[in-house]
Enzyme design. Sequence first.
Site: not given
Ligand code: IPT
Length: 957
Positions: A420, A490
């Site tokens: 990010e 993720e």
């Molecule tokens: C994503 C992040 O990469 C991760 O660090 C964590 O924040 C996760 O979301 C949520 O728990 S960013 C997401 C808002 C697209």
Amino acid sequence: MSFRTTRTVDYVEDVAPGAGALAPRAWYAASDAKSLSLNGDWRFRLSATADAEDDSFAAEGYDAGDWAEVTVPGHWVLQGDGAFGAPIYTNHLYPFPVDPPHVPTENPTGDHLRVFDLPDDWPALGDGDAVLRFDGVESCARIWLNGTELGEFKGSRLPHEFTVGALLKPAGNVLAVRVHQWSAGSYLEDQDQWWLPGIFRDVTLLHRPVGAAGDFFVHASYDHATGEGTLRVDSDVDGRVSVPALDIDVATGESVTVAVEPWSAETPELYDGELVTAGERVPLRIGFRTVVLADGLIKVNGRAILFRGVNRHEWHPERGRALDLETMREDVLLMKRHNLNAVRTSHYPPHPAFLDLCDEYGLWVIDECDLETHGFTEQGWRDNPVDDDRWTPALLDRAARMVERDKNHPSIVFWSLGNEAGTGRGLTAMAEWIHGRDTSRLVHYEGDWNCRDTDVYSRMYASHAEVERIGQHLDGGTGKRRELPFIQCEYGHAMGNGPGGIADYQQIFERHDRLQGGFIWEWIDHGVRHPELGFAYGGDFGEELHDGNFVCDGLVFPDRRPSPGLVEYKKVIEPVRIEGADGAVRVTNAYDFADLSHLEFEFAYQVDGESTGAHTLAVPPLAPGESAEVKLPAAAPDGDGAEVRWTVRALLAADSPWAGRGHEVAWGQRTVAPRAPLATATGAEPTADGDLIVLGPGTFDAATGALLSVGGVDVTGPRLDVWRAPTDNDDGASWQDDARWGVLWRQLGLHRMRHRLDGVAAEAGSLTVRTRVAPAARDVALRTVYRWTSDGERLRLSVSVTPEGDWKVPLPRLGVRLGLPAAVTGSATWFGSGGEAYPDTRAAAKLLRWDAGIEELQTPYVRPQENGARSDVRWAELGGLRIEGEPEFWFSARPWTSEQLDAARHLTDLVPGDTVWVNLDHGQHGIGSQSCGPGPLPQYFLKAEPAEFSFVFAPAR
Ligand code: IPT
């Protein structure tokens, strides 16, 4: 008169990575050179600003006798019982004004002092050199030894070494470290986690003998066509490399090719070797494997792999990111025991010992650089450091410190630029440098969907439909992206109850070659152990800006107890598929490399959920991708009206490094004969008895038709219940465009339904209670009719529900809730899923007969919310009652109401009352992943539509 103040701390806000440290090099835990751990108790002084104190504390002879103490490695905000400030949790918002590279004047600064003697067996001073190694300091440190300044550095989760040989004394060495919480580096470290300053990884003094090893790069590839591995160790200092088991003894820089067993996450074959230079012997653990991008796929040793992964932050509920080896090992063991095969080290390089464990036990690793600038999204990414040449040296320094430190780990298959951070020239520079330095691995970064710098198309939280399109190559995109494989770096946001829908993702991953799996967000809840709150989350330390319990979104609780989400994931990604076929069991090997010879299979029939003796199932040692039908080893027993099913379990046939013989890897079940239909329970007549009506074993209030007792057990209710304490995934994230059901439910008033009594009728053979259940201020309702019958022994309740009005939302749950006196409830026995399950978290629902105390039926989500439902329940017994259902129902029982659960902020808010509240649900809404990703798929919606369901109540057997 005029005056001016000068700041002596310009380095804090300097975008440069630091000064004085040695060039990065390969990290190793130990060699035959002496080393001295400087972990332990350090003197500590906290200042409110970076320049509050001068550097006199670093001088020899300084008296720090009145200073406090902290433990190194550690974070000062987690020590001193609040005397040293507190942790701050923000997701992506910087907890200070965004004005790079400037940081606030209020900049907690911890001066650390440690006086040490050299051990007796330390080589004579002047014999070689010595370096001081810091494995991790957040966020900026300035170092002195014996009064001489060594330098300063940023890059919290990266190592920094300083030459100190000429400064050492046999005794009374004074090591002074000034640590600033905020620095220019903080702009590059905006990961979603607690801000935790301190020297949180090891500090070590390393002797460097004359002729010691410098940097070295182990190149160990594997040719799957020939079965041979090629080893070449490039070393700054010439020497020899030996691997006794392979009869290898070659000079550094020289290649040698021999037959080897390759390394993979499933078969982590490591060869012990040694790098010997004139002055040092460095142990090597060599894994031969070749990672390539070929045919649009990530291939290792010639085969496409499927990531069954998780994102891992480093976390310990008391020590934060200061992890000890045993905690790291626990993570790896838990991962292996739950069928995971991959880790993304979100979002920074982990303690290097964790990577040793990944090599040893077998996990594919995406090693991610310590880089995130997410907070710049608030200003449309203006001034983003990754697109500003002034910051590029810092980015390249971070890339180099990661790659050089970690390059000798066979487990690492991808380097990740960070997380990010938007897009920009700095990222391209990092990728170019990494590609040039290491051609044996691929490069990952999610933030650029055009894949300019990367070797894989990676996304986070893409919907099932989009992943399906990507799998079919229908996603468009630039020319380059079209050629690349896809992973979800993720997905499946494991915040609170959930994630839901991961089985559906897995099916899509397995359907299309291009999709090479994903990484659940995330491994562990970052709850902080707290004396009053149990586990604290954002806001619990009075932060002025915070993101609440978004920091608790792991597959394991803060104390590493597995959550139901981990059990579900284990089942979803199991490497062996066991399904029913006619008179047979179909077994499929879903490993990428291993055959099934390490497993033994156990077969058993269950009658009414209880096993009737186990048989061995002889399954051939299928190769990856192969499947076979194996005949059932025995004829089914006669259930005599009870349901008959079989269960097959795949177990480790011998002890492995990560689990003992008998550990269950995979399982499958199938029904052979269904249970008999529910008793009609008719024949008895309702009779009036004063204010009461008696029907069989049931006593009712004549005026309201409410059941008061059954078989001598006092009960409250049962009556219709549609509310559940919204889960984090029900509530969804504020930025989500899709309907957020938890929010809409509350708006509609489903948490405050009123029950209007329309009539009680005791007629021929039944008692009928008509009601209309609806929230104030709305015109939607659920017409609900309860019809009671009895055969004299048993009491049957048939509920019919007819929605009225225009229901635009699904229901949270649909069923009845009844109360039992806590004093008589005891534990529960049931035939249904053993663990928590909801419509889209139900893959692991293993249907057997189970027992549990009421306490054990609760899932301790750090922020309390709906939990604990057991699915597919045929019958349950508790409080002296047996409850059978038709169709199967969802069963939960808790010592507080859903409303109390809803109101609680922490587990410590929940106090058991006099009543155990039992929910018998005909339906539950899905869970989904909307706390960050998509909500439940439509097939898991609990639509408001006409429904009929029945229960039979009788004394327990
Ligand atoms: C994503 C992040 O990469 C991760 O660090 C964590 O924040 C996760 O979301 C949520 O728990 S960013 C997401 C808002 C697209």
